[in-house]
Design a protein around this motif. Structure first.
Motif, PDB file in Angstrom:
ATOM      1  N   TRP A   1       0.840  -1.198   0.000  1.00  0.00           N
ATOM      2  CA  TRP A   1       0.000   0.000   0.000  1.00  0.00           C
ATOM      3  C   TRP A   1       0.878   1.252   0.000  1.00  0.00           C
ATOM      4  O   TRP A   1       1.975   1.251   0.561  1.00  0.00           O
ATOM      5  CB  TRP A   1      -0.896   0.047   1.230  1.00  0.00           C
ATOM      6  CG  TRP A   1      -1.996  -0.973   1.268  1.00  0.00           C
ATOM      7  CD1 TRP A   1      -1.975  -2.188   1.875  1.00  0.00           C
ATOM      8  CD2 TRP A   1      -3.297  -0.843   0.684  1.00  0.00           C
ATOM      9  NE1 TRP A   1      -3.168  -2.837   1.717  1.00  0.00           N
ATOM     10  CE2 TRP A   1      -4.015  -2.028   0.986  1.00  0.00           C
ATOM     11  CE3 TRP A   1      -3.930   0.153  -0.066  1.00  0.00           C
ATOM     12  CZ2 TRP A   1      -5.321  -2.245   0.562  1.00  0.00           C
ATOM     13  CZ3 TRP A   1      -5.234  -0.060  -0.482  1.00  0.00           C
ATOM     14  CH2 TRP A   1      -5.914  -1.242  -0.178  1.00  0.00           C
ATOM     15  N   VAL A   2       0.355   2.298  -0.614  1.00  0.00           N
ATOM     16  CA  VAL A   2       0.993   3.592  -0.499  1.00  0.00           C
ATOM     17  C   VAL A   2       0.849   4.084   0.941  1.00  0.00           C
ATOM     18  O   VAL A   2      -0.069   3.662   1.664  1.00  0.00           O
ATOM     19  CB  VAL A   2       0.364   4.588  -1.500  1.00  0.00           C
ATOM     20  CG1 VAL A   2      -1.051   4.950  -1.093  1.00  0.00           C
ATOM     21  CG2 VAL A   2       1.233   5.834  -1.652  1.00  0.00           C
ATOM     22  N   GLN A   3       1.772   4.966   1.388  1.00  0.00           N
ATOM     23  CA  GLN A   3       1.742   5.373   2.794  1.00  0.00           C
ATOM     24  C   GLN A   3       0.406   6.002   3.177  1.00  0.00           C
ATOM     25  O   GLN A   3      -0.148   5.680   4.233  1.00  0.00           O
ATOM     26  CB  GLN A   3       2.877   6.359   3.093  1.00  0.00           C
ATOM     27  CG  GLN A   3       4.249   5.725   3.172  1.00  0.00           C
ATOM     28  CD  GLN A   3       4.980   5.851   1.860  1.00  0.00           C
ATOM     29  OE1 GLN A   3       4.353   5.986   0.805  1.00  0.00           O
ATOM     30  NE2 GLN A   3       6.300   5.803   1.908  1.00  0.00           N
ATOM     31  N   LYS A   4      -0.113   6.863   2.354  1.00  0.00           N
ATOM     32  CA  LYS A   4      -1.369   7.536   2.651  1.00  0.00           C
ATOM     33  C   LYS A   4      -2.231   7.501   1.394  1.00  0.00           C
ATOM     34  O   LYS A   4      -1.881   8.116   0.376  1.00  0.00           O
ATOM     35  CB  LYS A   4      -1.127   8.987   3.084  1.00  0.00           C
ATOM     36  CG  LYS A   4      -0.332   9.113   4.373  1.00  0.00           C
ATOM     37  CD  LYS A   4      -0.091  10.568   4.723  1.00  0.00           C
ATOM     38  CE  LYS A   4       0.737  10.692   6.002  1.00  0.00           C
ATOM     39  NZ  LYS A   4       0.987  12.114   6.366  1.00  0.00           N
ATOM     40  N   GLY A   5      -3.343   6.778   1.511  1.00  0.00           N
ATOM     41  CA  GLY A   5      -4.220   6.695   0.357  1.00  0.00           C
ATOM     42  C   GLY A   5      -4.762   5.296   0.168  1.00  0.00           C
ATOM     43  O   GLY A   5      -4.618   4.411   1.030  1.00  0.00           O
ATOM     44  N   THR A   6      -5.395   5.093  -0.976  1.00  0.00           N
ATOM     45  CA  THR A   6      -6.029   3.817  -1.293  1.00  0.00           C
ATOM     46  C   THR A   6      -5.396   3.152  -2.503  1.00  0.00           C
ATOM     47  O   THR A   6      -6.022   2.309  -3.157  1.00  0.00           O
ATOM     48  CB  THR A   6      -7.530   4.044  -1.556  1.00  0.00           C
ATOM     49  OG1 THR A   6      -7.683   4.961  -2.657  1.00  0.00           O
ATOM     50  CG2 THR A   6      -8.225   4.595  -0.327  1.00  0.00           C
ATOM     51  N   THR A   7      -4.160   3.498  -2.824  1.00  0.00           N
ATOM     52  CA  THR A   7      -3.470   2.917  -3.973  1.00  0.00           C
ATOM     53  C   THR A   7      -2.689   1.689  -3.530  1.00  0.00           C
ATOM     54  O   THR A   7      -1.944   1.723  -2.548  1.00  0.00           O
ATOM     55  CB  THR A   7      -2.519   3.933  -4.612  1.00  0.00           C
ATOM     56  OG1 THR A   7      -3.264   5.106  -4.967  1.00  0.00           O
ATOM     57  CG2 THR A   7      -1.862   3.364  -5.838  1.00  0.00           C
ATOM     58  N   LEU A   8      -2.861   0.596  -4.267  1.00  0.00           N
ATOM     59  CA  LEU A   8      -2.205  -0.674  -3.955  1.00  0.00           C
ATOM     60  C   LEU A   8      -1.398  -1.133  -5.157  1.00  0.00           C
ATOM     61  O   LEU A   8      -1.900  -1.160  -6.287  1.00  0.00           O
ATOM     62  CB  LEU A   8      -3.245  -1.733  -3.588  1.00  0.00           C
ATOM     63  CG  LEU A   8      -2.711  -3.128  -3.249  1.00  0.00           C
ATOM     64  CD1 LEU A   8      -1.886  -3.085  -1.970  1.00  0.00           C
ATOM     65  CD2 LEU A   8      -3.858  -4.130  -3.119  1.00  0.00           C
ATOM     66  N   ALA A   9      -0.137  -1.490  -4.922  1.00  0.00           N
ATOM     67  CA  ALA A   9       0.746  -2.016  -5.961  1.00  0.00           C
ATOM     68  C   ALA A   9       0.846  -3.523  -5.815  1.00  0.00           C
ATOM     69  O   ALA A   9       0.918  -4.056  -4.689  1.00  0.00           O
ATOM     70  CB  ALA A   9       2.129  -1.380  -5.867  1.00  0.00           C
ATOM     71  N   ILE A  10       0.849  -4.223  -6.962  1.00  0.00           N
ATOM     72  CA  ILE A  10       0.874  -5.688  -6.977  1.00  0.00           C
ATOM     73  C   ILE A  10       1.984  -6.132  -7.920  1.00  0.00           C
ATOM     74  O   ILE A  10       2.074  -5.659  -9.064  1.00  0.00           O
ATOM     75  CB  ILE A  10      -0.478  -6.261  -7.438  1.00  0.00           C
ATOM     76  CG1 ILE A  10      -1.580  -5.874  -6.462  1.00  0.00           C
ATOM     77  CG2 ILE A  10      -0.404  -7.781  -7.577  1.00  0.00           C
ATOM     78  CD1 ILE A  10      -2.969  -6.277  -6.917  1.00  0.00           C
ATOM     79  N   GLY A  11       2.843  -7.044  -7.445  1.00  0.00           N
ATOM     80  CA  GLY A  11       3.880  -7.654  -8.264  1.00  0.00           C
ATOM     81  C   GLY A  11       3.571  -9.120  -8.484  1.00  0.00           C
ATOM     82  O   GLY A  11       2.974  -9.789  -7.631  1.00  0.00           O
TER      83      GLY A  11
ATOM     84  N   ASN B   1       7.308   5.468  -1.640  1.00  0.00           N
ATOM     85  CA  ASN B   1       7.779   6.716  -1.045  1.00  0.00           C
ATOM     86  C   ASN B   1       7.063   7.848  -1.764  1.00  0.00           C
ATOM     87  O   ASN B   1       7.523   8.332  -2.802  1.00  0.00           O
ATOM     88  CB  ASN B   1       9.295   6.859  -1.158  1.00  0.00           C
ATOM     89  CG  ASN B   1       9.792   8.099  -0.452  1.00  0.00           C
ATOM     90  OD1 ASN B   1       9.166   8.583   0.488  1.00  0.00           O
ATOM     91  ND2 ASN B   1      10.918   8.645  -0.909  1.00  0.00           N
ATOM     92  N   SER B   2       5.914   8.208  -1.209  1.00  0.00           N
ATOM     93  CA  SER B   2       5.056   9.189  -1.851  1.00  0.00           C
ATOM     94  C   SER B   2       4.611   8.656  -3.216  1.00  0.00           C
ATOM     95  O   SER B   2       3.991   7.605  -3.294  1.00  0.00           O
ATOM     96  CB  SER B   2       5.770  10.537  -1.946  1.00  0.00           C
ATOM     97  OG  SER B   2       4.897  11.512  -2.445  1.00  0.00           O
ATOM     98  N   TYR B   3       4.929   9.328  -4.305  1.00  0.00           N
ATOM     99  CA  TYR B   3       4.525   8.888  -5.640  1.00  0.00           C
ATOM    100  C   TYR B   3       5.584   8.020  -6.311  1.00  0.00           C
ATOM    101  O   TYR B   3       5.441   7.648  -7.481  1.00  0.00           O
ATOM    102  CB  TYR B   3       4.245  10.106  -6.529  1.00  0.00           C
ATOM    103  CG  TYR B   3       5.367  11.121  -6.532  1.00  0.00           C
ATOM    104  CD1 TYR B   3       6.458  10.985  -7.375  1.00  0.00           C
ATOM    105  CD2 TYR B   3       5.322  12.214  -5.680  1.00  0.00           C
ATOM    106  CE1 TYR B   3       7.476  11.903  -7.372  1.00  0.00           C
ATOM    107  CE2 TYR B   3       6.343  13.149  -5.675  1.00  0.00           C
ATOM    108  CZ  TYR B   3       7.417  12.995  -6.521  1.00  0.00           C
ATOM    109  OH  TYR B   3       8.434  13.910  -6.513  1.00  0.00           O
TER     110      TYR B   3
END
Length: 586
Positions: free
Chosen positions: A295-305, A339-341
């Motif tokens: 997850w991103v530090q603040k927000g609802t964005t999730l990265a998947i590998g 780390n942020s964006y």
């Protein structure tokens, strides 16, 4: 005088002397004259051979006519029998007559050590083998340390006599010629201080306690209460197809209190507020498998590998795919860090790529090559943006690298523990700079990485099965500040947000405890609690946004939620400040 010589006592004394002389000389005379053979009563064997020669040490025992341990045959042996002792040596009667008998009285030797050494208690468990003499902390060490400290203080108070208190003037040379003065008891009443002591009803003279007043004060003084941690999880969730792979990262907790879990080819979202579950994605059609989520530090964005090296970014609020990097890496992506964006990804291809998720380009804006094997751990220091943050990476090559995207160089006057060299591929603009620091102390794969949120520049790293150590680094000067032998494989590390404590999860162990979750107090490195319940390696760890709850995942396909830390203390004074006029508005 002649009467004394003929007395019965003198006759018995002379007879005893003759018997002693006969006992010492009769075997030699009997050997030469063929007289009666005497038997050695100590070993039960006959005398030596007529030549009176001592047999050699390496003499063949088969040449002897009587066995060394056959006492029945040696007692009936004739003059020609070879008499030997049970240890293969012949003792003459003269040597036996000089044998000193100390009796059965044993006086132990008492070492003249100090009081602490003489009165120290024995440790439990007895001596250990040299291969297992490592001191591994346990949960009861804090209680034992507190009890031993109290015991040592009381023991020293009771055994060591108190220093005498001198009242009055200091000693000086007497001015009078009469040194000793004798007075009657009535003429020398008690001193005022003695009278005041006897008037005190709580004086030590009236005490019925077996210990002194100083020891009583120690026993009655308030002691530091050890924090109690619930040993059972308050919630257990089934997680089918949760991979039992040390190099994957499949569990993460967002700042919006949503847990993301990768199960096989799917990613599920579990809301901690209402326990609602949503399926975010399913890669079954493409035949791919989830290998990491973050997850991103603040927000609802999730990265998947994925295992194929694909990188996807989702918006968990709308459950939609926002960006896809089809060929982010040539092999599986096992580690992700935000780390942020900026999204950093570590892969089995030994590379670390940095991407700006605001751009749709496939190519990363920077690549870092500092590991010779798979990158299995990534962690950014803080969330203040790329301009003031450093990245820690751990690999299967047992190395830890510290990166700075600004291209900062290590101070020339500081000599760190080892140096790293990067070997980027491609053009010079694609190749990353050399790592700021590179640590070589671990002896196994380093997956567990955690930055201390309370102290700037402190990094905790954990080694695998062959290492079993947690090491603490100061990345400002590149030195190792402390290390802790946990006795088991370190799978994950995470710092508490509410207290200066560290959580570690473990797998394979060289001791009896396995698959445990440990909470350590820093910098004392003492164990606060040990939580057990998983039947397989605890490979996944995440913490709730409030810092009170941790969730652990293992190869037993379960997720367990633990109340590990107390609630964060709120600033009541600041909330009720008199300068805040908002509470006066009606």
């Amino acid at each position: 005088m002649s009467g004394m010589k003929n007395s019965p006592f003198a006759k018995r004394l002379r007879a005893s002397h003759r018997d002693e002389d006969d006992r010492l000389t009769s075997p030699r005379r009997g050997a030469t004259a063929g007289g009666h053979q005497r038997i050695n009563s100590l070993f039960g064997v006959g005398p030596a051979d007529p030549s009176n020669s001592t047999p050699a040490v390496d003499q063949d025992p088969s040449s002897s006519t009587s066995s060394a341990f056959d006492f029945s045959s040696s007692r009936t042996a004739g003059p020609s029998s070879d008499a030997t002792t049970p240890f293969g040596q012949n003792h003459s009667p003269v040597n036996l007559g000089r044998y000193r008998d100390y009796g059965d009285r044993f006086v132990p030797s008492r070492d003249s050590g100090d009081i602490r050494t003489s009165f120290h208690l024995l440790e439990e468990g007895g001596p250990s083998t040299p291969s297992k003499n490592r001191i591994i902390p346990s949960e009861s060490d804090a209680q034992k340390e507190q009890a031993n400290s109290m015991f040592n203080s009381i023991l020293q108070t009771e055994v060591t006599p108190p220093s005498p208190v001198r009242h009055g003037l200091l000693p000086s040379t007497p001015t009078r010629r009469r040194l000793f003065t004798y007075n009657s008891p009535n003429s020398n009443p008690a001193t005022p201080s003695r009278q005041r002591r006897l008037d005190d009803p709580i004086d030590e003279a009236y005490s019925m306690s077996p210990v002194r007043a100083e020891s009583r004060r120690l026993l009655e003084s308030p002691r530091r209460t050890l924090r109690s941690v619930c040993k059972t999880p308050y919630r257990v969730l089934d997680a089918p197809e949760l991979a039992d792979d040390f190099y994957l990262n499949l569990v993460d907790w967002s700042s919006t209190n949503v847990l993301g879990v990768g199960l096989g080819s799917c990613v599920y979202l579990w809301s901690a507020q209402n326990a609602h579950v949503n399926k975010l994605c399913d890669l079954t059609d493409s035949g791919d498998t989830i290998s990491s989520v973050s997850w991103v530090q603040k927000g609802t964005t999730l990265a998947i590998g994925t295992l194929s090296g694909q990188l996807q970014i989702y918006d968990a609020n709308t459950l939609t795919l926002t960006r896809t990097y089809q060929h982010a890496h040539s092999q599986r992506i096992g580690a992700l860090a935000w780390n942020s964006y900026i999204l950093s990804s570590g892969s089995r291809d030994r590379m670390v790529h940095h991407r700006d998720v605001r751009e749709a380009g496939e190519r990363p804006f920077k690549k870092c090559a500092g590991h010779r094997q798979e990158v299995c751990g990534l962690k950014w220091n803080g969330d203040g943006g790329a301009s003031n943050a450093t990245l820690a990476s751990g690999g299967n090559d047992n190395k830890v690298c510290i990166w700075d995207l600004r291209g900062s160089r290590r101070p020339s006057h500081v000599n760190g523990r080892g140096s790293g060299h990067s070997a980027g591929t491609g053009n010079s603009d694609e190749a990353g700079d050399a790592p700021l620091w590179k640590f070589h102390e671990h002896t196994a794969a380093v997956k567990a990485l955690a930055w201390d949120p309370h102290v700037t520049g402190v990094l905790a790293t954990g080694g695998g099965t062959q290492d079993k150590h947690i090491r603490f680094w100061n990345v400002v000067n590149g030195t190792m500040t402390a290390e802790l032998d946990t006795g088991s494989q370190v799978c994950n590390l995470i710092w508490s947000l509410n207290s200066h404590e560290l959580v570690s999860t473990h797998g394979f162990s060289s001791t009896t405890a396995q698959n445990q979750i440990c909470i350590w107090k820093y910098p004392q490195l003492s164990m606060v609690a040990s939580l057990t319940g998983h039947t397989n390696r605890v490979l996944y760890l995440a913490m709730s946004p409030d810092g009170e709850t941790i969730v652990t995942g293992a190869g037993d396909e379960t997720l367990r939620f633990w109340n590990a830390f107390p609630k964060q203390e709120k600033n009541v004074r600041g909330r009720d400040s008199q300068l805040d006029y908002a509470h006066r508005i009606r």
